[in-house]
Write a protein that holds these residues in place. Structure first.
Motif, mmCIF file in Angstrom:
data_model
loop_
_atom_site.group_PDB
_atom_site.id
_atom_site.type_symbol
_atom_site.label_atom_id
_atom_site.label_comp_id
_atom_site.label_asym_id
_atom_site.label_seq_id
_atom_site.Cartn_x
_atom_site.Cartn_y
_atom_site.Cartn_z
ATOM 1 N N GLY A 60 2.046 17.951 -12.539
ATOM 2 C CA GLY A 60 2.011 19.321 -12.031
ATOM 3 C C GLY A 60 1.070 19.525 -10.868
ATOM 4 N N ARG A 61 0.558 18.430 -10.276
ATOM 5 C CA ARG A 61 -0.348 18.535 -9.131
ATOM 6 C C ARG A 61 0.322 17.887 -7.929
ATOM 7 N NH1 ARG A 61 -4.024 16.971 -13.310
ATOM 8 N NH2 ARG A 61 -3.980 14.818 -12.589
ATOM 9 N N SER A 62 0.994 18.711 -7.141
ATOM 10 C CA SER A 62 1.755 18.200 -6.002
ATOM 11 C C SER A 62 0.834 17.858 -4.843
ATOM 12 C CB SER A 62 2.790 19.244 -5.544
ATOM 13 O OG SER A 62 3.430 18.808 -4.371
ATOM 14 N N LEU A 63 0.951 16.619 -4.336
ATOM 15 C CA LEU A 63 0.186 16.211 -3.165
ATOM 16 C C LEU A 63 0.854 16.639 -1.865
ATOM 17 C CD1 LEU A 63 -0.927 12.591 -4.145
ATOM 18 C CD2 LEU A 63 -2.224 14.720 -4.335
ATOM 19 N N THR A 64 2.140 16.995 -1.946
ATOM 20 C CA THR A 64 2.886 17.342 -0.721
ATOM 21 C C THR A 64 2.958 18.847 -0.480
ATOM 22 O OG1 THR A 64 5.004 17.391 -1.905
ATOM 23 C CG2 THR A 64 4.294 15.287 -0.992
ATOM 24 N N ASP A 65 2.387 19.633 -1.398
ATOM 25 C CA ASP A 65 2.431 21.087 -1.237
ATOM 26 C C ASP A 65 1.285 21.538 -0.332
ATOM 27 O OD1 ASP A 65 2.935 23.751 -1.392
ATOM 28 O OD2 ASP A 65 2.458 23.974 -3.520
ATOM 29 N N ALA A 66 1.347 21.074 0.917
ATOM 30 C CA ALA A 66 0.327 21.432 1.898
ATOM 31 C C ALA A 66 0.980 21.439 3.274
ATOM 32 C CB ALA A 66 -0.834 20.437 1.875
ATOM 33 N N LEU A 74 0.834 -1.201 0.000
ATOM 34 C CA LEU A 74 0.000 0.000 0.000
ATOM 35 C C LEU A 74 0.870 1.252 0.000
ATOM 36 C CD1 LEU A 74 -2.770 1.360 0.219
ATOM 37 C CD2 LEU A 74 -2.629 1.093 2.705
ATOM 38 N N LEU A 75 1.977 1.217 0.735
ATOM 39 C CA LEU A 75 2.911 2.346 0.723
ATOM 40 C C LEU A 75 3.452 2.586 -0.683
ATOM 41 C CD1 LEU A 75 5.127 2.104 3.936
ATOM 42 C CD2 LEU A 75 3.173 3.573 3.488
ATOM 43 N N PHE A 76 3.773 1.505 -1.384
ATOM 44 C CA PHE A 76 4.224 1.637 -2.779
ATOM 45 C C PHE A 76 3.167 2.354 -3.608
ATOM 46 C CE2 PHE A 76 7.434 -1.473 -1.729
ATOM 47 C CZ PHE A 76 8.449 -1.230 -2.626
ATOM 48 N N ALA A 77 1.918 1.995 -3.415
ATOM 49 C CA ALA A 77 0.838 2.604 -4.198
ATOM 50 C C ALA A 77 0.697 4.087 -3.884
ATOM 51 C CB ALA A 77 -0.479 1.869 -3.921
ATOM 52 N N VAL A 78 0.772 4.432 -2.605
ATOM 53 C CA VAL A 78 0.673 5.847 -2.206
ATOM 54 C C VAL A 78 1.818 6.648 -2.815
ATOM 55 C CG1 VAL A 78 0.786 7.436 -0.236
ATOM 56 C CG2 VAL A 78 -0.587 5.350 -0.078
ATOM 57 N N ALA A 79 3.036 6.100 -2.709
ATOM 58 C CA ALA A 79 4.195 6.822 -3.239
ATOM 59 C C ALA A 79 4.115 6.948 -4.755
ATOM 60 C CB ALA A 79 5.478 6.100 -2.829
ATOM 61 N N TYR A 80 3.683 5.884 -5.430
ATOM 62 C CA TYR A 80 3.586 5.924 -6.892
ATOM 63 C C TYR A 80 2.578 6.973 -7.339
ATOM 64 C CZ TYR A 80 2.591 4.469 -11.672
ATOM 65 O OH TYR A 80 2.404 4.462 -13.031
ATOM 66 N N ARG A 81 1.428 7.038 -6.647
ATOM 67 C CA ARG A 81 0.413 8.023 -7.036
ATOM 68 C C ARG A 81 0.920 9.458 -6.819
ATOM 69 N NH1 ARG A 81 -4.628 9.062 -8.347
ATOM 70 N NH2 ARG A 81 -5.743 10.819 -7.377
ATOM 71 N N ALA A 82 1.623 9.668 -5.706
ATOM 72 C CA ALA A 82 2.152 11.017 -5.433
ATOM 73 C C ALA A 82 3.151 11.425 -6.500
ATOM 74 C CB ALA A 82 2.781 11.057 -4.042
ATOM 75 N N ASP A 83 4.028 10.515 -6.890
ATOM 76 C CA ASP A 83 5.003 10.827 -7.947
ATOM 77 C C ASP A 83 4.299 11.102 -9.273
ATOM 78 O OD1 ASP A 83 7.448 11.020 -6.802
ATOM 79 O OD2 ASP A 83 8.013 8.926 -7.100
ATOM 80 N N ARG A 84 3.269 10.318 -9.568
ATOM 81 C CA ARG A 84 2.551 10.521 -10.832
ATOM 82 C C ARG A 84 1.855 11.878 -10.845
ATOM 83 N NH1 ARG A 84 -2.186 6.520 -13.297
ATOM 84 N NH2 ARG A 84 -2.462 7.648 -15.248
ATOM 85 N N GLN A 85 1.245 12.263 -9.721
ATOM 86 C CA GLN A 85 0.587 13.561 -9.642
ATOM 87 C C GLN A 85 1.607 14.698 -9.765
ATOM 88 O OE1 GLN A 85 -2.670 12.466 -10.191
ATOM 89 N NE2 GLN A 85 -3.160 14.247 -8.945
ATOM 90 N N ALA A 86 2.785 14.484 -9.221
ATOM 91 C CA ALA A 86 3.822 15.512 -9.326
ATOM 92 C C ALA A 86 4.243 15.706 -10.768
ATOM 93 C CB ALA A 86 5.026 15.128 -8.457
#
Length: 932
Positions: free
Chosen positions: A43-49, A28-40
């Motif tokens: 151009g849609r950063s999930l960590t810019d909060a 599940l961690l792999f999936a979360v990290a993969y989605r965050a990288d894909r969103q980045a």
């Protein structure tokens, strides 16, 4: 209270189920990290909060926190709190401290804590290598602690001790380590430029922070409100069972209240400087503004994750008081004992989250340090990158980082297998904290003090590391059985004062506290002293000032003597950063400088520093400098270039000296003007006071004369006795008025230098006797006793008779004003003074002079009351005495203590010192010798 009978015989979960849950969670961690990288990438950063940033900082809460806090609370009450108070206090200072670190890191493209320290001290490659090596050694045992925690959680959950495993291939912690290596390598080494941030890694860490918090809160709420009716009932049950609800703070393992301060300091420094903390808090920061939000969000997280620590610890003690059970197991043992398998699995996942998040970030941060501080500079020195393109360079360095990540996990696993349950493993968390704290003087001192030097930083860290290793690391290894431990009590070679845990014979402190005090104290002392003795010079000093002021290194201009153009520098940058990234950076730099295109740029010192800073984000500061020096051949200027630079340097030094001289002259002129202005202001004030005092003194007798004259004129039938009395008062007031005018005129003549003087050789005995004869009637009237002591054989003095007699009479009159009526004693002493002078002293037994009035004794119209009513007189007598004595070449001063009278002393030069024609010493500016 729930029954504790038989609670230890819970039904363990199948090992295969625990393994599936653990590895499913890692997937599940792999999936979360993969989605965050894909969103980045989109151009849609999930960590810019801000809340994601605060959650990523919560990587501080490791398995030590998750399992160890409850165990610590069970045995030591509130002793688990200092580990969290330190970070809380640091975050309260975040707008000043953390925000500054983040801004510096962004300006200088800093990639790690070792790069932070090396960059501050002039891109000191050797210092960076030393720091990275020391940090590697210091964190490997801490990684081992996390792997042990994972294995420990498996054992508790499944009831299968790991020692029963068939072989190394069935070691669960080994396979967890392998998965963590893969995860860290995939999501922690996606870009060569570390400052581009690891979106997937940060998102996964934030997700894990939510999981471990939610799991612990769920456990705590279940224990507090389901197993027990509430927290109050838990406290009451513990009180009834053990006699106390919380273990006393000063009776745990020899620790006392004083150790709290050291523990708080230690945890605060570790929170700032641990590689994983620096990575998520500084390097991975998206916006500086997120720091301000995290300043309250992260302390709130710490409060929540510790909210139920005491209730869970007390519940575990109540349930398992009659069985031998490690308190660290309470978080899993409680739900298992109550048949709550699902809750136990969730708590197990929380522990896995706490351990894996730390291992992942720590390994990535250490890999970055080792690669940038050791491998990249070595590779550049061997000119291995001269003919390689970006793909080859980036691929090679990224694989180096992946290998280092694997090495960190392998070393941690090996350390765990070698030490097992030894003392060193149990206490390694605090030992690692104390190790990383040795970076604090150089890091924090360099952040705020531009005077800190490379020599001081390197020596301070070296001394701190040696003392830390000797006083903390070696004793822990000796107690673990790695070697003989008898020298801990006797000291090496029998030298008791060198006992590691009682260094220099100092006792009464816990071993950890003593080690931190000695290592960090000596570290700081050496850093400060050597920085003062060997301050930074040249480029290091210039860089230190820019670093402390948080100025961009790209903005400073200067002289550049290389023979390359912008395309050559861009080509070098592209090898490490890629063509597209390099174009973006150069275009942004050109626009900052006011140019529309990159072609308009010129290669000057500012441009080269900009290129160095950009490269530092990818390969570290040391390697970036080597790349530019090696590939751009800046270090081989021609002879003409060298002479031209020297000429410019000489001109700059000449101008600098001229500016310094002018600056000093201007400062001196300003100081003199200020002094003159102050003197003028004081003179103006004294003039106003003088006029006010004179008019007041004149008005008093005139008013009296006028009133009496009007009475005599209006009443011609006034009795003869009253008329005579009024006439006498008028005459006396006229004499007083005449005396005042004469004194004012006399003082004016003395100050202007136009007084009449008739100096001659005189016997001081005769002058004193003449004054005494004149004062005797007044003394008898007040019933005061005169005591006279004159040294025989005194030489003649060179003075004006009337003036000296006037001085003595003024001093005697002044004494008569203050001596008590009927019991007054006035002593006159005359004797030889050093330096060819005769001294006359007039002392009285009056109330003395208040200390605050002593500096004003000889000022005009100033009279000390001594706590009594205002004495008679004009207040000019002592001022006239001072002018007369100084004109004669002598000195006058006063000594007094409240209640002990006053002693006025003046000197007159003997006749042998002054020949006729040289009389008048002109000592108007001489200071009071007594300093009064």
């Amino acid at each position: 209270m729930p029954s504790a009978e038989g609670v230890f015989s819970w039904q363990p979960l199948p090992a295969w189920l625990a393994a599936i849950v653990a590895f499913g969670y890692l997937s599940l961690l792999f999936a979360v990290a993969y989605r965050a990288d894909r969103q980045a990438r989109l151009g849609r950063s999930l960590t810019d909060a801000g809340w994601v940033y605060a959650l990523s900082i919560a990587v501080y809460c490791t398995a030590w926190t998750y399992f160890g806090s409850v165990g610590r609370a069970a045995s030591g009450g509130l002793w688990f709190l200092p580990i969290y108070l330190g970070p809380t206090l640091v975050m309260l200072l975040a707008p000043v401290l953390v925000r500054r670190m983040v801004r510096v890191a962004k300006e200088w493209r800093i990639t790690s804590v070792s790069d932070f320290i090396a960059t501050r001290y002039g891109r000191a490659a050797g210092l960076g290598r030393f720091v990275s090596l020391f940090v590697f050694v210091g964190v490997v045992p801490y990684v081992a602690l996390q792997l042990k925690a994972i294995a420990f959680a498996f054992d508790v959950l499944t009831g299968v001790p790991e020692a029963t495993a068939a072989g190394w291939w069935s070691d669960r912690s080994l396979w967890v380590a392998v998965v963590l290596v893969i995860f860290a390598a995939l999501f922690g080494t996606r870009h060569l430029d570390v400052t581009e941030r690891h979106e997937g890694l940060v998102a996964a860490i934030a997700f894990e922070s939510v999981v471990k918090l939610a799991a612990f809160l769920l456990l705590g709420a279940w224990v507090t409100f389901v197993v027990f009716p509430g927290p109050g009932e838990i406290m009451e049950a513990a009180q009834a069972r053990f006699g106390t609800a919380i273990a006393p703070l000063d009776a745990v393992d020899g620790l006392h209240y004083g150790d709290w301060a050291v523990m708080i300091l230690l945890s605060g420094l570790a929170f700032l400087l641990l590689p994983r903390q620096f990575q998520v808090m500084v390097v991975e920061n998206v916006r500086v503004g997120h720091v301000d939000r995290a300043a309250w969000q992260f302390p709130a997280y710490l409060l929540l994750i510790n909210l139920f620590v005491l209730p869970v610890a007390l519940a575990g003690q109540l349930f398992f008081a009659d069985v031998s059970l490690d308190p660290d197991t309470y978080v899993l043992a409680l739900p298992l004992a109550q048949g709550q398998s699902l809750l136990a699995l969730l708590v197990f996942l929380g522990g896995i989250s706490a351990a894996t998040s730390m291992v992942i970030v720590e390994s990535v941060a250490v890999a970055t340090m080792v690669c940038n501080d050791w491998v990249a500079p070595w590779w550049v020195r061997r000119r291995q990158v001269a003919e390689l393109g970006h793909a080859e360079i980036a691929g090679t360095l990224l694989w180096v980082r992946r290998v280092v990540i694997a090495a960190v996990l392998a070393c941690g696993y090996g350390y765990y297998r070698l030490t097992g349950e030894s003392f060193a493993l149990v206490s390694i968390g605090l030992i690692s904290f104390a190790a990383v704290a040795q970076l604090a003087p150089a890091a924090l001192g360099g952040l705020f003090w531009s005077g800190g030097s490379r020599t001081g930083a390197a020596a301070g860290i070296a001394v701190g590391v040696l003392v830390w290793g000797y006083t903390l690391m070696l004793p822990s290894l000796a107690k673990s059985g790695w070697f003989e431990a008898h020298w801990l009590e006797t000291g090496p070679w029998g030298m008791v004062w060198l006992q590691p845990e009682r260094l220099f014979g100092v006792e009464g402190m816990a071993p950890l506290t003593a080690s931190v005090v000695w290592s960090l104290g000596l570290n700081t002392l050496v850093y400060v002293l050597l920085s003062l003795v060997f301050p930074p010079h040249g480029a290091e000093a210039q860089g230190a000032r820019r670093f402390v002021r948080v100025e961009s290194s790209a903005g400073a201009g200067g002289v550049w003597r290389g023979r390359v153009g912008v395309p050559a520098v861009a080509q070098v940058m592209a090898r490490f950063l890629g063509e597209e990234r390099t174009r973006e950076l150069l275009l942004g730099y050109a626009r900052e400088r006011g140019f529309a295109a990159v072609e308009a740029l010129e290669v000057d010192a500012a441009f080269v520093r900009f290129a160095e800073t950009m490269l530092a984000g990818a390969i570290g500061g040391a390697a970036a400098r080597l790349v530019l020096e090696t590939l751009l051949e800046e270090a081989t200027p021609s002879f003409d270039d060298v002479m031209h630079v020297l000429d410019e340097a000489n001109q700059i030094r000449t101008y600098s000296r001229m500016l310094e001289e002018k600056s000093r002259a201007l400062e001196e002129a300003t100081r003199r003007l200020q002094e003159a202005n102050e003197k003028l202001t004081e003179l103006d004030r004294l003039k106003d006071e003088f006029i006010s005092a004179v008019t007041h003194e004149l008005r008093t007798p005139l008013t009296s004369i006028r009133a009496l004259a009007e009475i005599l004129a209006d009443d011609p039938d006034l009795p003869r006795e009253d008329r005579l009395r009024f006439y006498r008062i008028i005459v006396r007031e006229c004499e007083r008025l005449t005396r005042l005018v004469n004194q004012v005129l006399d003082l004016a003549k003395l100050e202007s230098g136009h007084g009449e003087w008739q100096p001659e050789a005189l016997e001081m005995r005769d002058l004193v006797q003449e004054a005494i004869e004149a004062i005797v009637p007044l003394a008898q009237e007040k019933q005061a006793r005169l005591e006279v002591s004159i040294e025989p054989g005194l030489p003649a003095v060179w003075a004006d008779r009337d003036r000296v007699v006037q001085v003595i009479l003024n001093l005697l009159n002044n004494a008569l004003k203050f001596v008590p009526a009927g019991a007054g004693i006035i002593t006159i002493r005359v004797g030889r003074q050093a330096a060819g002078e005769v001294a006359v002293q007039v002392a009285d037994n009056g109330p003395g002079i208040p200390p605050e009035f002593m500096p004003h004794v000889f000022e005009r119209f100033r009279q000390a009351t001594g706590g009594l009513a205002k004495p008679p007189g004009t207040g000019l007598g002592l001022a006239i005495c001072k002018r007369i004595v100084e004109h004669l070449g002598g000195r006058i001063w006063v000594e007094s203590l409240p209640g002990e009278g006053a002693r006025f002393t003046f000197t007159v030069p003997i006749a042998e010192r002054l020949e006729p024609g040289n009389e008048g010493g002109g000592h108007d500016d001489e200071e009071n010798p007594s300093g009064r």
